[in-house]
Design a protein around this motif. Sequence first.
Motif, PDB file in Angstrom:
ATOM      1  N   ASN A  72      83.303  -9.918  -4.812  1.00  0.00           N
ATOM      2  CA  ASN A  72      81.488 -10.296  -5.131  1.00  0.00           C
ATOM      3  C   ASN A  72      80.560  -9.259  -4.231  1.00  0.00           C
ATOM      4  O   ASN A  72      79.741  -8.519  -4.819  1.00  0.00           O
ATOM      5  CB  ASN A  72      81.410 -11.551  -5.015  1.00  0.00           C
ATOM      6  N   ALA A  73      80.667  -9.140  -3.328  1.00  0.00           N
ATOM      7  CA  ALA A  73      80.660  -8.569  -1.924  1.00  0.00           C
ATOM      8  C   ALA A  73      79.446  -7.216  -2.871  1.00  0.00           C
ATOM      9  O   ALA A  73      78.913  -6.251  -3.160  1.00  0.00           O
ATOM     10  CB  ALA A  73      80.441  -8.698  -0.900  1.00  0.00           C
ATOM     11  N   GLN A  74      80.866  -6.588  -2.740  1.00  0.00           N
ATOM     12  CA  GLN A  74      81.018  -4.919  -3.093  1.00  0.00           C
ATOM     13  C   GLN A  74      80.273  -4.489  -4.189  1.00  0.00           C
ATOM     14  O   GLN A  74      79.614  -3.545  -4.359  1.00  0.00           O
ATOM     15  CB  GLN A  74      82.869  -5.029  -3.258  1.00  0.00           C
ATOM     16  N   TYR A  75      80.596  -5.491  -5.490  1.00  0.00           N
ATOM     17  CA  TYR A  75      79.877  -5.805  -6.806  1.00  0.00           C
ATOM     18  C   TYR A  75      78.635  -5.376  -6.725  1.00  0.00           C
ATOM     19  O   TYR A  75      77.475  -4.397  -7.018  1.00  0.00           O
ATOM     20  CB  TYR A  75      80.022  -6.145  -7.493  1.00  0.00           C
ATOM     21  N   ARG A  76      77.837  -5.905  -5.503  1.00  0.00           N
ATOM     22  CA  ARG A  76      76.037  -6.652  -5.175  1.00  0.00           C
ATOM     23  C   ARG A  76      75.794  -5.159  -4.080  1.00  0.00           C
ATOM     24  O   ARG A  76      75.145  -4.663  -4.687  1.00  0.00           O
ATOM     25  CB  ARG A  76      75.699  -7.227  -4.817  1.00  0.00           C
ATOM     26  N   LEU A  77      76.897  -5.003  -3.765  1.00  0.00           N
ATOM     27  CA  LEU A  77      76.472  -3.607  -2.743  1.00  0.00           C
ATOM     28  C   LEU A  77      76.433  -2.059  -3.094  1.00  0.00           C
ATOM     29  O   LEU A  77      75.332  -1.806  -3.153  1.00  0.00           O
ATOM     30  CB  LEU A  77      77.551  -3.053  -1.026  1.00  0.00           C
ATOM     31  N   GLU A  78      77.404  -2.146  -4.171  1.00  0.00           N
ATOM     32  CA  GLU A  78      77.634  -0.913  -5.362  1.00  0.00           C
ATOM     33  C   GLU A  78      75.972  -1.088  -5.983  1.00  0.00           C
ATOM     34  O   GLU A  78      75.878   0.082  -5.828  1.00  0.00           O
ATOM     35  CB  GLU A  78      78.669  -0.706  -6.136  1.00  0.00           C
ATOM     36  N   LEU A  79      75.863  -2.275  -6.547  1.00  0.00           N
ATOM     37  CA  LEU A  79      74.482  -2.128  -7.318  1.00  0.00           C
ATOM     38  C   LEU A  79      72.887  -2.379  -6.746  1.00  0.00           C
ATOM     39  O   LEU A  79      72.739  -0.973  -7.150  1.00  0.00           O
ATOM     40  CB  LEU A  79      74.420  -3.524  -7.863  1.00  0.00           C
ATOM     41  N   GLN A  80      73.315  -2.289  -5.264  1.00  0.00           N
ATOM     42  CA  GLN A  80      71.952  -2.616  -4.872  1.00  0.00           C
ATOM     43  C   GLN A  80      72.206  -0.597  -4.522  1.00  0.00           C
ATOM     44  O   GLN A  80      70.565  -0.300  -4.019  1.00  0.00           O
ATOM     45  CB  GLN A  80      72.145  -2.981  -3.687  1.00  0.00           C
ATOM     46  N   GLN A  81      72.749   0.269  -3.800  1.00  0.00           N
ATOM     47  CA  GLN A  81      72.762   0.763  -3.732  1.00  0.00           C
ATOM     48  C   GLN A  81      72.692   1.850  -4.798  1.00  0.00           C
ATOM     49  O   GLN A  81      71.610   3.279  -4.112  1.00  0.00           O
ATOM     50  CB  GLN A  81      74.586   1.593  -3.415  1.00  0.00           C
ATOM     51  N   SER A  82      72.726   1.615  -5.759  1.00  0.00           N
ATOM     52  CA  SER A  82      71.962   3.028  -6.954  1.00  0.00           C
ATOM     53  C   SER A  82      70.967   2.502  -7.599  1.00  0.00           C
ATOM     54  O   SER A  82      70.670   3.615  -8.055  1.00  0.00           O
ATOM     55  CB  SER A  82      73.468   2.165  -8.104  1.00  0.00           C
ATOM     56  N   LEU A  83      70.727   1.657  -6.957  1.00  0.00           N
ATOM     57  CA  LEU A  83      69.143   0.945  -7.584  1.00  0.00           C
ATOM     58  C   LEU A  83      68.431   1.521  -6.557  1.00  0.00           C
ATOM     59  O   LEU A  83      66.726   1.267  -6.977  1.00  0.00           O
ATOM     60  CB  LEU A  83      68.861  -0.782  -7.564  1.00  0.00           C
ATOM     61  N   SER A  84      68.947   2.369  -5.259  1.00  0.00           N
ATOM     62  CA  SER A  84      68.433   2.292  -4.482  1.00  0.00           C
ATOM     63  C   SER A  84      67.758   3.986  -3.997  1.00  0.00           C
ATOM     64  O   SER A  84      67.068   5.043  -3.712  1.00  0.00           O
ATOM     65  CB  SER A  84      68.407   2.015  -3.223  1.00  0.00           C
ATOM     66  N   GLN A  85      68.110   5.225  -5.747  1.00  0.00           N
ATOM     67  CA  GLN A  85      68.228   6.171  -5.000  1.00  0.00           C
ATOM     68  C   GLN A  85      67.880   5.948  -6.574  1.00  0.00           C
ATOM     69  O   GLN A  85      68.519   5.901  -7.709  1.00  0.00           O
ATOM     70  CB  GLN A  85      70.002   6.671  -5.305  1.00  0.00           C
ATOM     71  N   PRO A  86      66.498   6.515  -5.734  1.00  0.00           N
ATOM     72  CA  PRO A  86      65.900   6.920  -8.096  1.00  0.00           C
ATOM     73  C   PRO A  86      65.717   8.420  -8.666  1.00  0.00           C
ATOM     74  O   PRO A  86      66.727   8.932  -8.076  1.00  0.00           O
ATOM     75  CB  PRO A  86      64.221   7.644  -7.029  1.00  0.00           C
ATOM     76  N   ALA A  87      65.563   8.020  -9.907  1.00  0.00           N
ATOM     77  CA  ALA A  87      66.437   9.309 -10.573  1.00  0.00           C
ATOM     78  C   ALA A  87      65.562  10.078  -9.817  1.00  0.00           C
ATOM     79  O   ALA A  87      66.239  11.383  -9.788  1.00  0.00           O
ATOM     80  CB  ALA A  87      65.540   8.800 -12.120  1.00  0.00           C
ATOM     81  N   LEU A  88      64.229  10.837  -9.565  1.00  0.00           N
ATOM     82  CA  LEU A  88      63.079  11.915  -9.407  1.00  0.00           C
ATOM     83  C   LEU A  88      63.327  11.891  -7.726  1.00  0.00           C
ATOM     84  O   LEU A  88      62.260  11.177  -7.154  1.00  0.00           O
ATOM     85  CB  LEU A  88      62.608  12.318 -10.179  1.00  0.00           C
ATOM     86  N   PRO A  89      64.668  11.743  -6.125  1.00  0.00           N
ATOM     87  CA  PRO A  89      64.411  11.202  -5.699  1.00  0.00           C
ATOM     88  C   PRO A  89      63.408  11.927  -4.741  1.00  0.00           C
ATOM     89  O   PRO A  89      63.225  13.508  -4.869  1.00  0.00           O
ATOM     90  CB  PRO A  89      65.681  11.168  -4.841  1.00  0.00           C
ATOM     91  N   VAL A  90      62.545  11.739  -2.864  1.00  0.00           N
ATOM     92  CA  VAL A  90      61.856  12.222  -3.128  1.00  0.00           C
ATOM     93  C   VAL A  90      62.690  13.618  -1.804  1.00  0.00           C
ATOM     94  O   VAL A  90      63.867  13.221  -1.393  1.00  0.00           O
ATOM     95  CB  VAL A  90      61.273  11.136  -2.202  1.00  0.00           C
ATOM     96  N   SER A  91      62.167  14.016  -1.597  1.00  0.00           N
ATOM     97  CA  SER A  91      62.797  15.006  -1.050  1.00  0.00           C
ATOM     98  C   SER A  91      63.297  14.455   0.655  1.00  0.00           C
ATOM     99  O   SER A  91      62.613  14.006   1.322  1.00  0.00           O
ATOM    100  CB  SER A  91      62.270  16.230  -1.073  1.00  0.00           C
TER     101      SER A  91
END
Length: 253
Positions: A72-91
């Motif tokens: 369960n923690a791995q599911y949430r961690l992976e989701l959190q990491q994916s949401l923390s990366q914007p589509a157009l990230p800052v350099s």
Amino acid sequence: MLQEYVKNVQPEFMERFVQKAPSQVVEAMRQTVTSMLGTLPPQFFDIHVSTIAENLAQLMYSVMMTGYMFRNAQYRLELQQSLSQPALPVSSSATTDSRYAPGTQKSAVSGDVVRWRKDEEKPERVDAIEYIELLEAEVEELRKQLEMRGRGKNELLEYLKSLQPQNLQELTTSAGEDALEAMNTFVSRLIGVAEPTQLKRAATQTTAAELARILYWLMVVGYSIRNIEVRYDMERVLGMPAKLAELPPGENL
């Protein structure tokens, strides 16, 4: 489906789990078992553990729930990491070399690049500067992960430590009735004692090394129960017929 899994899962599945599961999950399980039983090498110390069946059953159930919690923690961690990366990230920094400042000079960059969209099976043009920034963000994320591993830290365990008690509890209280019943069935299968009165009287003894292997296996089973539970829920939502629980331990959905 979960009942079928716990009736057939064998200790040999641990080898497949180690091969398929994320390394941080495997290491988190090993560290957890080691912290419970100690680090004395079994080749030099013949340690035996004696208790009654009731205590052993409670330990088995708790360890299996720990494996469930890890998934369960791995599911949430992976989701959190994916949401923390914007589509157009800052350099950000594209290299770990301290001689260079973060980012790159892109004022002279123009045009676009072509990427293949696997989901739509067609090429897609992306602005060259945006693509460079995307690559820089990915490199920076990889650099952070390597730094954490270099310091000997386990990302999954660090995530669990960062959670508030209430959020940590949610990782196990969300278990469905089928999952809980499957865990109890599996414990009963291993203990071999069905009557509550016998659980309080029956004595059991094993070596610390053997107990460590059993506990590790139980974590693998708990982890896999959560995997199967999620797959079953997805099939139910999509209206697909339930299949026999053949998902190998550690295999992602």
